[in-house]
Write an enzyme that holds these catalytic residues in place. Sequence first.
Site, short mmCIF file in Angstrom:
data_model
loop_
_atom_site.label_atom_id
_atom_site.label_comp_id
_atom_site.label_asym_id
_atom_site.label_seq_id
_atom_site.Cartn_x
_atom_site.Cartn_y
_atom_site.Cartn_z
N CYS A 1 3.74 6.31 38.76
CA CYS A 1 2.10 6.67 38.98
C CYS A 1 1.00 4.80 38.38
O CYS A 1 -0.04 4.89 39.22
CB CYS A 1 1.59 7.31 38.24
N HIS B 1 -0.55 10.18 32.70
CA HIS B 1 -0.54 10.04 34.40
C HIS B 1 -1.71 9.08 35.35
O HIS B 1 -2.85 9.55 34.24
CB HIS B 1 -0.98 11.48 35.16
#
Length: 1374
Positions: A184, A494
Amino acid sequence: MEMCDLRSRCLYVSCILQIENASEEPRVLCIVQDTTNAKTVNERLTLNLPASTTLSKLFEDVAHKASYVNGTFDLAWGKTGDMGSLDPSSEMSLTESGFEPGKRNFLQLTDKDGEQPQIASDESGTAGSSGLDDSSQERFIGPLPRDGTVGCSSDYSSPSYSYSSILNKSDTGYVGLVNQAMTCYLNSLLQTLFMTPEFRNALYNWEFEESEEDPVTSIPYQLQRLFLLLQTSKKRAIETTDVTRSFGWDSSEAWQQHDVQELCRVMFDALEQKWKQTEQQQFSPLTADLINQLYQGKLKDYVRCLECGYESWRIDTYLDIPLVIRPFGASQAYGSVEEALQAFVQPETLDGANQYFCERCKKKCDARKGLRFLHFPYLLTLQLKRFDFDYTTMHRIKLNDRMSFPEELDMGPFIDVEDEKSPQTESCTDSGAENEGSCHSDQMSNDFSADDGVDEGICLDSASSTERVLKPKSSLTFELFSVMVHSGSAAGGHYYACIKSFSDGQWYSFNDQHVSKITQEDIRKTYGGSSGSRGYYSSAFASSTNAYMLIYRLKDPSRNAKYLDCDDFPEHIKHLVQREKESEEQEKRQREIERNTCKIKLFCMHPVKMMAMMENKLEVHKDKTLREATEMAYKLMELDGVVPLDCCRLVKYDEFHEYLERSYEGEDDTPMGLLLGGVKSSYMFDLLLETRRAEQVFQPYKPGEVMVKVHVVDLKTDTIAPPVSIRAYLNQSITEFKQLIAQATELSAETMRVVLERCYNDLRLLYVPNKTLKAEGFFRSNKVFVESSESPDHQVTFTDSLLWKLLDRHGNTIRLFVSLPVQSPGTNRTICQKVGGDTEECSEGSKGNRNSVEAILEESTEKLKNLSLQQQQGSSTSDSQKSSDTSDFEHIESPSPSQEPDSSSVSAVVAVDNRELENRIRAASGGAYSDPETQFPGEERSDSEVNNDRSTSSVDSDILSSSHSSDTLCNADSGPIQLANGLDSHSITSSRRSKANEGKKETWDTAEEDSGTDSEYDENGKSKAESYYLYFRAEPYAQEDGSGEGGQKCVLVHVDKRITLSAFKQNLEPFVGVTSTQFKVFRVYANNQEFESVRLNETLSSFSDDNKITIRLGRALKKGEYRVKVYQLLVNDAEPCKFLVDTVFAKGMTVKQSKEELMPQLKDQCKLDLNIDKFRLRKKTWKNPGTVFLDYHVYEEDINISSNWEVFLEVLDGPEKMKSMSQLAVLTRRWTPAQMKLEPFQEVVLESSSVEELKEKLSEISGIPLENLEFAKGRGTFPCDISVLEIHQDLDWNPKVSTLNVWPLYICDDGAVVFYRDSTEEPMEQSEDERNELMKKESSRLLKTGQRVSYSPRKEKALKIYLDGGPVKDPGQD
């Protein structure tokens, strides 16, 4: 004319002095909180003013910044309310009014006379701004929010984001990126670069030369392809694997979490290196030096002497500006990016011990050290340093404090105009060079003209200085367009990116493959923090989702670019677009084919390759016919040239039940999609490619039929033939079924006996003629045994028949590989044991060449067998009668005290013959064999040493005692043990056994834990209810891998797994060459670990085919004996647990007797010459020392003992203090905070569990006054090691209890660890360097002892991009 020149020079000097005074004057940082509005209560106005600024001027500046009308609000101190409001008309300076230069001064903007401030109109704002002259503008080193920005950011009230629902690409116009696993961070950066017009356009203008480089390893080319796909693809999301492959990454890199800022640095460096390697004439200057042109800025790192004005400086370049969230040691975080930027350039004073050595003054002087921005890049990157290290908890942490950032950022107040435009700055090198410059005030310029070249004085030119003062600054307003957000903690999380499109001004969330529209409100929610105050612990309760990197673009219409349209692409990009479209169309067609392809398991019994069942996967299009699919399967199974194609067919098959469900007659032209029921991800059945001989005809298989594997049994030869497959119907009768078998096997149906094996070892004779197969329990796939002969065995009850015995033997016989010791004789023959006493020998060697030892062993073996058979005949006449009719079976029993009276004489004869055998062997071998009592203990020691590395830990013991039922200890005799409480051991340990067995004779001889497997046989292999005939057959075996060490021999044993270990060992005696009591059996597991099997009365039921067994010489355990591992306890050593010896303890033995037996072993093997009163034995649980065993304790009465038991031996410094079980031995250790040191362990013996007694004893040995003594129980496994940096605050010191055996101590047994300290002793004061050094030492120490290092940072794999396409392994790395 002269008057004009003089006036000009005076004006010039005045300006210079004004600038110098402004730069030298201390500044006051004011942070104003607007409390007049709920929407602005969390907003901060930041002003950095000269200390001489008056209060009235402060009110004017605040009014301008807040867009309020001056005089409609009040300012009050934010920290000390007793000082009241400030006077808006006062002409006192800020320092005179109580403001502190160099520190943050907090103010509150409040209502005036109960009325809210008036909002300034545009005109009033303009007037106000015009009232601020140039000098006042210069005072604002920290930027202030622009008009209209106040109140635009609301409270952060919820961690959830009000994103609109995820839109398709047709709605957003953007494509996502697939997250490979944990990429990510990469996706966020790639999308940001893609949405940067200048970067994207420059990358498109670069042309890849395939002749110069491999496209797979070219990072710019793969980025170019990715950007094109993001702009032109019709997919929802695309893969990034080609880009990561060009980085030189493998699949494992996708599972590594990295920092997005670190990736940005590494990727930019890799792109620069690649472009430097590729010299293209068509490169524009921007493309060739793209990264520096777009992202690189310059700043000055300077030190200025406060006495003479001499300044030493160096020019540094930067790609991003790291901004501190919370200053080191501060309780509050910065509230805004502007505030953090001001702190970044705020100079520090070097004084006291940190004074600077001035080259001009030639001495150490007070100096000012700081940074000045000289040049800002076109694309400004700000990193918010949210990841920090907490020295209180010694953990990495993430700072989630609120930090606001404006949509437009004015960097003008932060630029150093003098240095930016000065000629010497232009000539200075960056931080990579060695050169430094220096400058000073104008009046000193002549003195510095002849200085050396290292720090030369540079005179300020008057004309350029005048130009600097009068020339207005260019605009440095930056526009925010990318916010990279991190959600999670310091351990992981994330990333996603919020990016504004320059084409439509809309903000989008790029969250891996999802792209959605967001609002300005969503951007403000990434500020972080919570609605509460910014206290020290506010970060712990704040949202973990917040901005981490900000990217701004300079607002300059002359440079601001737009995205290239497809029509404006360069020619090479247009060609690349066309290739990518063709590739995408091809991929789409391939996916369409995949969606219409049936994938099913395919099996085939290959007629050549050892008749083995081969497995493969058949992939056939749904429109292909059965005939075409058969051709594909024919080639897939490599039957070409082996079997003709017309002798093959595909049939429906069930692998699990080995069942042929149906055949497809007459459907050769039917599409496979119809036959298989459509295209599915998985099928509940398989396909079998069936073959036949040319003269054979395929048998049709119809749905509803069952398949039966028929084994023909021949009682004359005691053989069972391979299976013959037939098909039957469930509604057929047994009579019809026999007729069907007779046709297939050519046996007589009249005399046929059919036995169904319904499940493992469940045999059922089918004797009711009219009963259907369904009623008998037939299913899809079945296994039957048939026998048809005129034998009288038909008249015998089935369970007493030879057929049942043969089938029973067939179902229970396993094959074992037994490795024999090198000394084993007679392994060159095959022995099949029979009941009649005959021994069938299949000798392949020359009988005349046997040496005398082997002849004696063989003669003795025959005598042992005859004695055993006499015993069997004497014990049961009926059993002897049964055995006389049976071939290849042996009824195995051993002498037992519970048999007939003459059994004792038989046992005596066996014992006499054993002694005679040993004497004869000794005489025949010329004395090579010594007495077993002296020889085998020596073998025992060598075996222990051989297995030392494999089984010296209690983990192995746990595996042994709990996981393998046949490898646990049991003794040779069958009598139950009477324990101290009058119960036999079995009644304690086998609680899971059913009550139906309570009346039976029990053979459990030790009080160890039941293994969970109930043996129905005694140690002689005889059933408790009746006798069984157990099969044993052995033959020589040569190891194919040559793993036999030193000529080690092996035998292949076929044996009934219901045989006991005792009987199995007796059958191995002829091959080992010694009696069963003089060798040990070790079971070998998959990882080549060996565990001794010692339960003589257990069967081999846990063994399976092809298991391996190793035989080692050495005395086997007798009744009531236990093998014990002895470890030395060294409480003050780095490794407190040291293995010493393997020994044997016996039931009924006292601790003192076991110590006496240990002493010669310790002296011989470990060189430990100990006095019996100078060491003790104590309980060992993993690595923890436990109960001290007193000399008069008796094993199995006072001390529970089990197989492969482990015990600690502890050498004492003096006589034993433990005399009674009521005493308690505690291991104590003093903690001295003043020295940051833990003292060695000392044992304290308590007469009771009283806390007061413990404190008195500790006070006595340490000298600490009783009232100052504090103690705490250690945590974890012995030695309960803990860092000296944590022990003072992490342990539960001085618990409020009166006894040791209650919560939270629970000290109920010997061996507990107790730390103690003097409560009045303060921890040693340490500098930061000393603390870091101690931290390293503690980390090293605790890692060596195997303890958890709580403050050790998480080890992460370094992020690298490999320019050569892959990592190069360091030769010295290994």
